[in-house]
Enzyme design. Structure first.
Site, PDB file in Angstrom:
ATOM      1  N   GLU A  17       0.981  -1.223   0.051  1.00  0.00           N
ATOM      2  CA  GLU A  17       0.096   0.118   0.032  1.00  0.00           C
ATOM      3  C   GLU A  17       0.833   1.382  -0.072  1.00  0.00           C
ATOM      4  O   GLU A  17       1.650   1.388   0.865  1.00  0.00           O
ATOM      5  CB  GLU A  17      -0.893   0.044   1.281  1.00  0.00           C
ATOM      6  CG  GLU A  17      -2.155   0.924   0.943  1.00  0.00           C
ATOM      7  CD  GLU A  17      -2.825   0.707   2.296  1.00  0.00           C
ATOM      8  OE1 GLU A  17      -3.081   1.928   2.935  1.00  0.00           O
ATOM      9  OE2 GLU A  17      -3.388  -0.310   2.849  1.00  0.00           O
ATOM     10  N   ASP A  73      -4.867   9.683   9.373  1.00  0.00           N
ATOM     11  CA  ASP A  73      -3.417   9.284   9.755  1.00  0.00           C
ATOM     12  C   ASP A  73      -2.954  10.168  11.160  1.00  0.00           C
ATOM     13  O   ASP A  73      -3.421  11.189  11.234  1.00  0.00           O
ATOM     14  CB  ASP A  73      -2.572   9.922   8.565  1.00  0.00           C
ATOM     15  CG  ASP A  73      -2.617   9.054   7.257  1.00  0.00           C
ATOM     16  OD1 ASP A  73      -3.067   7.701   7.566  1.00  0.00           O
ATOM     17  OD2 ASP A  73      -2.525   9.669   6.348  1.00  0.00           O
TER      18      ASP A  73
END
Length: 275
Positions: free
Chosen positions: A60, A71
């Site tokens: 990924e 995130d």
């Protein structure tokens, strides 16, 4: 950098074919995450090759963005470093073109909606497919928008992978599992990405629930910090484990010139735990 250069047809394995191979071997698919351009794209290319050589089944690859809502601090810092080094979506795709013939495992782009929409959904999918990308993960894309993007992606050989969180209502979870392509991405924790010493036990029941909701493999991500969590995810019956922040942190701590080597060593530890 010059405008995007379109190469010949995709030579990478598909996500589905890789899962079929892994399942035939009776193990968990190992899916490391790294941020493209951290610390620079030359190093990213070296790390991608090192991860494949060290047992990664799929990778990924994050496209850096200035406001990455999903995130945690480790990956936010990686995105900041990548942006500071001049990383753009076009440069990331050109790097993947340059790796054609060297990298054979599926690469899944992790991008937010802003870079996707700024470039235009069709253009982004065209360019990703030409670069040999196998799939897309867009964490801030609502299901309703995903239902617009998925046909565009599928027509170009790209799997649009959708995410399910522990807080997702059961009915919506079933819709997501049915609509996702390649695999269903199960977020193991509530909140942003980052390492956790303990993962929520409820995730085990969610893995089984998702398997009953659709035919896709289920990969668990967010919060996997090392081999112990990989073994735990495997024991839950999941099909894949996505390891991001822990790898990004190891890379950031590595001495200059040794980033790819350090990433490969950590990947081997994770692969041993995957079976």
């Amino acid at each position: 950098m010059a405008d995007f250069l379109a190469p010949k047809s995709n030579t990478h394995a598909t996500i589905s074919s890789r899962f079929q191979r892994v399942q035939a071997e009776g193990r968990l698919a190992l899916m490391p995450f790294l941020m493209a351009g951290d610390p620079d794209l030359e190093t990213t290319a070296e790390v991608l090759l090192s991860l494949e050589q060290s047992g990664a089944d799929m990778i990924e690859l994050g496209i850096p963005y200035s406001d990455p809502l999903a995130d945690g601090p480790v990956i936010q810092a990686a995105a900041s470093r990548a942006l500071a080094s001049g990383t753009t979506p076009a440069r990331v795709l050109q790097m993947l073109i340059d790796l054609r013939g060297k990298l054979s495992i599926p690469v899944i782009l992790f991008t937010y909606t802003n870079p996707l929409f700024n470039r235009g959904m069709e253009r982004f999918c065209d360019e990703a497919a030409e670069a040999g990308v196998a799939g897309l993960v867009v964490p801030d894309l609502p299901l309703e928008e995903a239902e617009r993007l998925s046909p565009l992606a599928s027509a170009r050989g790209l799997d649009l992978v959708l995410l399910v969180a522990p807080t997702t209502p059961a009915e919506r979870m079933a819709r997501i599992a049915e609509s996702s392509r390649g695999f269903t991405y199960l977020v193991s924790v509530t909140g942003v990405t980052g390492e956790r010493s303990v993962m929520e036990d409820r995730v085990q029941s969610l893995v089984q629930q998702l398997k009953l909701s659709g035919s896709n493999p289920v990969a668990v991500g967010f919060g996997i910090s090392g081999p112990q969590q990989v073994r735990q995810v495997r024991s839950w019956g999941a099909d894949g484990a996505i390891v991001g922040s822990a790898l990004v942190k190891r890379m950031a701590a590595a001495a200059p010139g040794l980033v790819a080597q350090e990433a490969g060593l950590f990947c081997k530890e994770l692969r041993n735990a995957a079976g």
